[in-house]
Design a protein around this motif. Structure first.
Motif, PDB file in Angstrom:
ATOM      1  N   GLU A   2       7.665  -3.931   2.301  1.00 24.13           N
ATOM      2  CA  GLU A   2       8.212  -4.125   3.639  1.00 24.13           C
ATOM      3  C   GLU A   2       8.511  -2.808   4.363  1.00 24.13           C
ATOM      4  N   SER A  22       0.336  -4.400  -8.112  1.00 23.58           N
ATOM      5  CA  SER A  22       0.828  -4.975  -9.366  1.00 23.58           C
ATOM      6  C   SER A  22      -0.276  -5.089 -10.409  1.00 23.58           C
ATOM      7  N   ARG A  83       9.416  -7.348  -9.996  1.00 24.81           N
ATOM      8  CA  ARG A  83      10.173  -8.404  -9.318  1.00 24.81           C
ATOM      9  C   ARG A  83       9.332  -9.165  -8.303  1.00 24.81           C
ATOM     10  N   TYR A  84       8.393  -8.471  -7.696  1.00 22.22           N
ATOM     11  CA  TYR A  84       7.556  -9.112  -6.686  1.00 22.22           C
ATOM     12  C   TYR A  84       6.161  -8.502  -6.715  1.00 22.22           C
ATOM     13  N   ASP A  85       5.211  -9.267  -6.215  1.00 20.52           N
ATOM     14  CA  ASP A  85       3.835  -8.796  -6.118  1.00 20.52           C
ATOM     15  C   ASP A  85       3.784  -7.783  -4.984  1.00 20.52           C
ATOM     16  N   THR A  86       3.371  -6.569  -5.285  1.00 21.24           N
ATOM     17  CA  THR A  86       3.383  -5.503  -4.281  1.00 21.24           C
ATOM     18  C   THR A  86       2.339  -5.678  -3.199  1.00 21.24           C
ATOM     19  N   THR A  88       1.292  -9.009  -1.996  1.00 21.08           N
ATOM     20  CA  THR A  88       1.654 -10.160  -1.161  1.00 21.08           C
ATOM     21  C   THR A  88       3.126 -10.184  -0.781  1.00 21.08           C
ATOM     22  N   GLY A  89       3.971  -9.516  -1.561  1.00 20.31           N
ATOM     23  CA  GLY A  89       5.407  -9.546  -1.318  1.00 20.31           C
ATOM     24  C   GLY A  89       6.091 -10.764  -1.916  1.00 20.31           C
ATOM     25  N   GLU A  90       5.322 -11.638  -2.571  1.00 24.19           N
ATOM     26  CA  GLU A  90       5.892 -12.851  -3.150  1.00 24.19           C
ATOM     27  C   GLU A  90       6.644 -12.527  -4.443  1.00 24.19           C
ATOM     28  N   THR A  91       7.778 -13.208  -4.642  1.00 25.69           N
ATOM     29  CA  THR A  91       8.558 -13.039  -5.862  1.00 25.69           C
ATOM     30  C   THR A  91       7.748 -13.529  -7.057  1.00 25.69           C
ATOM     31  N   ILE A  92       7.803 -12.775  -8.141  1.00 21.68           N
ATOM     32  CA  ILE A  92       7.124 -13.165  -9.374  1.00 21.68           C
ATOM     33  C   ILE A  92       8.158 -13.856 -10.263  1.00 21.68           C
ATOM     34  N   ARG A  97       6.394 -12.000 -15.233  1.00 19.30           N
ATOM     35  CA  ARG A  97       6.501 -10.580 -14.888  1.00 19.30           C
ATOM     36  C   ARG A  97       5.809  -9.707 -15.921  1.00 19.30           C
TER      37      ARG A  97
END
Length: 129
Positions: A2, A22, A83-86, A88-92, A97
């Motif tokens: 972001e 990721s 913590r998140y896919d770099t 898409t930004g979606e939480t993993i 993980r």
């Protein structure tokens, strides 16, 4: 993910910070595990199967957890925790993980019960409560 493009550009120029997807972190972490286990592993992914360790005294789950790992980058430590896919930004989800610390925590959870986990990490009592 972001960060504003200008902020990303400045950090890249000033601090040599780079974006690492990721999937690259996963591939490189897999190489670390392949060396440790002495066998080529499938890409790290969530499975219902328990992680199988070699049948020798040098490669126990405890030694895997104790093995020191060096984070090869700075910033958000994507090789340690994911913590998140770099991209898409979606939480993993925790179970999927791929970071080195994520892997160690999975191994601990597969090989101990809750009370043993708290004993391994006294500082975790507050988190577990």
């Amino acid at each position: 993910m972001e960060k504003a493009l200008e902020h990303q550009t400045n950090r890249t120029r000033d601090k040599a910070e780079v974006f690492t997807p990721s999937w690259i972190c996963n591939a490189q972490n897999n190489l670390v595990d392949e060396q440790w286990f002495g066998r080529k592993e499938m890409p790290w992914k969530a499975t219902a199967d328990k992680i199988v360790f070699p049948d020798d005294r040098q490669h126990t789950w405890q030694k895997y957890v104790d093995a020191q790992r060096l984070e090869i980058s700075c910033g958000e430590a994507p090789y340690l925790v994911s913590r998140y896919d770099t991209v898409t930004g979606e939480t993993i989800p925790i179970s999927q993980r791929i970071g080195l610390l994520d892997r160690k925590l999975r191994v601990i959870s597969e090989n101990t019960d809750t009370e043993e986990q708290i004993d391994l990490c006294p500082g975790c009592k507050k988190i577990a409560a």
